[in-house]
Design a protein around this motif. Structure first.
Motif, PDB file in Angstrom:
ATOM      1  N   ARG A 105      -6.776   9.954   2.023  1.00  0.00           N
ATOM      2  CA  ARG A 105      -5.959   9.916   0.495  1.00  0.00           C
ATOM      3  C   ARG A 105      -4.455   9.955   1.197  1.00  0.00           C
ATOM      4  O   ARG A 105      -3.605  10.895   1.039  1.00  0.00           O
ATOM      5  N   TYR A 106      -3.938   8.905   1.849  1.00  0.00           N
ATOM      6  CA  TYR A 106      -2.409   8.799   2.536  1.00  0.00           C
ATOM      7  C   TYR A 106      -1.614   8.964   1.488  1.00  0.00           C
ATOM      8  O   TYR A 106      -0.513   9.745   1.859  1.00  0.00           O
ATOM      9  N   ALA A 107      -1.708   8.388   0.600  1.00  0.00           N
ATOM     10  CA  ALA A 107      -0.467   8.388  -0.768  1.00  0.00           C
ATOM     11  C   ALA A 107      -0.227   9.757  -0.924  1.00  0.00           C
ATOM     12  O   ALA A 107       0.952  10.282  -0.837  1.00  0.00           O
ATOM     13  N   GLU A 108      -1.245  10.346  -1.578  1.00  0.00           N
ATOM     14  CA  GLU A 108      -1.027  11.954  -1.457  1.00  0.00           C
ATOM     15  C   GLU A 108      -0.698  12.798  -0.734  1.00  0.00           C
ATOM     16  O   GLU A 108      -0.124  13.770  -0.717  1.00  0.00           O
ATOM     17  N   ALA A 109      -1.403  12.504   0.418  1.00  0.00           N
ATOM     18  CA  ALA A 109      -0.827  13.340   1.895  1.00  0.00           C
ATOM     19  C   ALA A 109       0.750  13.177   2.053  1.00  0.00           C
ATOM     20  O   ALA A 109       1.348  13.961   2.435  1.00  0.00           O
ATOM     21  N   VAL A 110       1.272  11.922   1.768  1.00  0.00           N
ATOM     22  CA  VAL A 110       2.595  11.551   1.924  1.00  0.00           C
ATOM     23  C   VAL A 110       3.479  12.374   1.015  1.00  0.00           C
ATOM     24  O   VAL A 110       4.286  13.021   1.314  1.00  0.00           O
ATOM     25  N   ARG A 111       3.017  12.364  -0.330  1.00  0.00           N
ATOM     26  CA  ARG A 111       3.454  13.197  -1.365  1.00  0.00           C
ATOM     27  C   ARG A 111       3.695  14.780  -1.079  1.00  0.00           C
ATOM     28  O   ARG A 111       4.689  15.488  -1.115  1.00  0.00           O
ATOM     29  N   GLU A 112       2.444  15.215  -0.615  1.00  0.00           N
ATOM     30  CA  GLU A 112       2.409  16.605  -0.055  1.00  0.00           C
ATOM     31  C   GLU A 112       3.133  17.088   1.120  1.00  0.00           C
ATOM     32  O   GLU A 112       3.773  18.274   1.092  1.00  0.00           O
ATOM     33  N   ARG A 113       3.288  16.168   1.821  1.00  0.00           N
ATOM     34  CA  ARG A 113       4.108  16.463   3.035  1.00  0.00           C
ATOM     35  C   ARG A 113       5.581  16.242   2.658  1.00  0.00           C
ATOM     36  O   ARG A 113       6.217  17.443   3.334  1.00  0.00           O
ATOM     37  N   SER A 161       9.271   6.727  -1.598  1.00  0.00           N
ATOM     38  CA  SER A 161       9.599   5.686  -2.576  1.00  0.00           C
ATOM     39  C   SER A 161       9.034   4.438  -2.525  1.00  0.00           C
ATOM     40  O   SER A 161       8.493   3.968  -3.794  1.00  0.00           O
ATOM     41  N   ASP A 162       8.801   4.086  -1.324  1.00  0.00           N
ATOM     42  CA  ASP A 162       7.850   2.658  -1.328  1.00  0.00           C
ATOM     43  C   ASP A 162       6.643   2.923  -1.718  1.00  0.00           C
ATOM     44  O   ASP A 162       5.969   1.917  -2.421  1.00  0.00           O
ATOM     45  N   GLU A 167       4.714   0.919  -5.203  1.00  0.00           N
ATOM     46  CA  GLU A 167       2.976   0.775  -5.309  1.00  0.00           C
ATOM     47  C   GLU A 167       2.581   0.273  -3.980  1.00  0.00           C
ATOM     48  O   GLU A 167       1.706  -0.519  -4.245  1.00  0.00           O
ATOM     49  N   ARG A 168       3.246   0.238  -2.791  1.00  0.00           N
ATOM     50  CA  ARG A 168       2.807  -0.037  -1.811  1.00  0.00           C
ATOM     51  C   ARG A 168       1.354   0.607  -1.377  1.00  0.00           C
ATOM     52  O   ARG A 168       1.440   1.952  -1.425  1.00  0.00           O
ATOM     53  N   PRO A 169       0.404   0.255  -0.816  1.00  0.00           N
ATOM     54  CA  PRO A 169      -0.691   1.187  -0.335  1.00  0.00           C
ATOM     55  C   PRO A 169      -0.321   1.806   1.089  1.00  0.00           C
ATOM     56  O   PRO A 169       0.380   1.344   1.960  1.00  0.00           O
ATOM     57  N   THR A 171      -0.972   4.240   4.621  1.00  0.00           N
ATOM     58  CA  THR A 171      -1.624   3.980   5.479  1.00  0.00           C
ATOM     59  C   THR A 171      -1.691   5.218   6.257  1.00  0.00           C
ATOM     60  O   THR A 171      -0.696   6.071   6.140  1.00  0.00           O
ATOM     61  N   ALA A 172      -2.366   5.390   7.410  1.00  0.00           N
ATOM     62  CA  ALA A 172      -2.451   6.505   8.315  1.00  0.00           C
ATOM     63  C   ALA A 172      -0.870   6.426   9.174  1.00  0.00           C
ATOM     64  O   ALA A 172      -0.666   7.518   9.460  1.00  0.00           O
ATOM     65  N   GLU A 173      -0.483   5.319   9.286  1.00  0.00           N
ATOM     66  CA  GLU A 173       0.685   5.135   9.865  1.00  0.00           C
ATOM     67  C   GLU A 173       1.835   5.672   9.046  1.00  0.00           C
ATOM     68  O   GLU A 173       2.790   6.542   9.625  1.00  0.00           O
ATOM     69  N   HIS A 174       1.722   5.504   7.802  1.00  0.00           N
ATOM     70  CA  HIS A 174       2.979   6.319   6.820  1.00  0.00           C
ATOM     71  C   HIS A 174       2.685   7.812   6.998  1.00  0.00           C
ATOM     72  O   HIS A 174       3.690   8.404   7.116  1.00  0.00           O
ATOM     73  N   ASP A 175       1.692   8.555   7.105  1.00  0.00           N
ATOM     74  CA  ASP A 175       1.148   9.680   7.244  1.00  0.00           C
ATOM     75  C   ASP A 175       1.671  10.139   8.676  1.00  0.00           C
ATOM     76  O   ASP A 175       2.195  11.347   8.681  1.00  0.00           O
ATOM     77  N   GLY A 176       1.443   9.558   9.536  1.00  0.00           N
ATOM     78  CA  GLY A 176       1.888   9.858  11.065  1.00  0.00           C
ATOM     79  C   GLY A 176       3.424   9.973  10.984  1.00  0.00           C
ATOM     80  O   GLY A 176       3.890  10.898  11.571  1.00  0.00           O
ATOM     81  N   ARG A 177       3.802   8.955  10.549  1.00  0.00           N
ATOM     82  CA  ARG A 177       5.795   9.064  10.525  1.00  0.00           C
ATOM     83  C   ARG A 177       6.035  10.311   9.626  1.00  0.00           C
ATOM     84  O   ARG A 177       7.041  10.814   9.922  1.00  0.00           O
ATOM     85  N   MET A 178       5.627  10.252   8.631  1.00  0.00           N
ATOM     86  CA  MET A 178       5.776  11.727   7.734  1.00  0.00           C
ATOM     87  C   MET A 178       5.825  12.877   8.355  1.00  0.00           C
ATOM     88  O   MET A 178       6.514  13.878   8.496  1.00  0.00           O
ATOM     89  N   ARG A 179       4.573  12.683   9.322  1.00  0.00           N
ATOM     90  CA  ARG A 179       4.682  14.194  10.357  1.00  0.00           C
ATOM     91  C   ARG A 179       5.635  14.321  11.155  1.00  0.00           C
ATOM     92  O   ARG A 179       5.940  15.441  11.419  1.00  0.00           O
ATOM     93  N   GLU A 180       6.109  13.166  11.822  1.00  0.00           N
ATOM     94  CA  GLU A 180       7.251  13.058  12.759  1.00  0.00           C
ATOM     95  C   GLU A 180       8.374  13.702  11.888  1.00  0.00           C
ATOM     96  O   GLU A 180       9.342  14.439  12.638  1.00  0.00           O
ATOM     97  N   LEU A 181       8.497  13.063  10.752  1.00  0.00           N
ATOM     98  CA  LEU A 181       9.709  13.489   9.986  1.00  0.00           C
ATOM     99  C   LEU A 181      10.031  15.030   9.545  1.00  0.00           C
ATOM    100  O   LEU A 181      10.648  15.733   9.570  1.00  0.00           O
ATOM    101  N   ALA A 182       8.725  15.483   9.326  1.00  0.00           N
ATOM    102  CA  ALA A 182       8.624  16.779   9.088  1.00  0.00           C
ATOM    103  C   ALA A 182       8.672  17.784  10.297  1.00  0.00           C
ATOM    104  O   ALA A 182       9.444  18.726   9.984  1.00  0.00           O
ATOM    105  N   ALA A 183       8.436  17.232  11.361  1.00  0.00           N
ATOM    106  CA  ALA A 183       8.537  18.071  12.626  1.00  0.00           C
ATOM    107  C   ALA A 183      10.225  17.996  12.722  1.00  0.00           C
ATOM    108  O   ALA A 183      10.752  18.939  13.176  1.00  0.00           O
ATOM    109  N   GLU A 184      10.926  16.931  12.673  1.00  0.00           N
ATOM    110  CA  GLU A 184      12.176  16.885  12.844  1.00  0.00           C
ATOM    111  C   GLU A 184      12.907  17.703  11.758  1.00  0.00           C
ATOM    112  O   GLU A 184      14.006  18.538  12.325  1.00  0.00           O
ATOM    113  N   VAL A 185      12.515  17.614  10.510  1.00  0.00           N
ATOM    114  CA  VAL A 185      13.432  18.610   9.496  1.00  0.00           C
ATOM    115  C   VAL A 185      12.922  20.021   9.760  1.00  0.00           C
ATOM    116  O   VAL A 185      13.765  20.949   9.469  1.00  0.00           O
TER     117      VAL A 185
END
Length: 187
Positions: A105-113, A161-162, A167-169, A171-185
């Protein structure tokens, strides 16, 4: 059919006349058009409206996700689609995001991250908690308070926002990128 129609028109002509029938049809069409144009403003507010769709909860909202926090028995997180962000520590949001990503559930994972990132900034007193701020406003506020987080927060808000507004689907790449950004922040 032609004979029946002719008989009907003859009956209308005998009963009210063709000109009056044409005027009545015009008035009825005008009334219908005005009611349609101004709907729902013409409905009195005292009439109750059925809101069956809002009373039902989907399976995603009914399922509670267990977040293993250890012996401290901190509150459990569950995904919420509402605008109000629960008052939970940042690591709870991050743990929930990991769980959602593991379920695909990557969209929700992005939101929670993103919520974890924002909560972490609030906990470190980088930004002030102000309900109702948009994602871009949060990114700007964080960048103004600490310039080192401006780029990662801007990228994270773009991904969010995307997915959620564009309303873009997700993916795991989005979640992975959000993990990297969360580590930077989080540095």
């Amino acid at each position: 059919m032609t004979r029946g129609w002719a008989t009907f028109l003859q009956a209308v002509d005998d009963w009210i006349g063709v000109p009056l029938a044409a005027v009545l049809l015009l008035v009825a069409a005008l009334a219908f058009g005005l009611l349609y144009y101004f709907y729902p403003r013409w409905i009195p507010k005292r009439f109750p409206r059925l809101r069956l769709g809002r009373q039902r909860k989907g399976r995603e909202q009914e399922q509670q996700l267990d977040v293993d926090l250890g012996p401290d028995d901190e509150p459990e997180a569950e995904p919420s689609a509402g605008e109000a962000v629960p008052e939970l520590p940042a690591h709870v949001f991050a743990s929930l995001a990991d769980r959602l990503a593991a379920e695909g559930r990557y969209a929700e994972a992005v939101r929670e991250r993103l919520r974890a990132m924002v909560r972490g900034l609030v906990e470190r007193h980088v930004i002030e908690h102000q309900p109702g701020m948009t994602v871009t406003e949060l990114a700007r506020a964080a960048g103004a308070a600490r310039p080192a987080v401006a780029a990662p927060m801007s990228s994270a808000s773009g991904i969010f926002s995307d997915i959620w507004y564009g309303e873009r689907p997700a993916t795991a790449e989005h979640d992975g990128r959000m993990r990297e950004l969360a580590a930077e922040v989080g540095r």
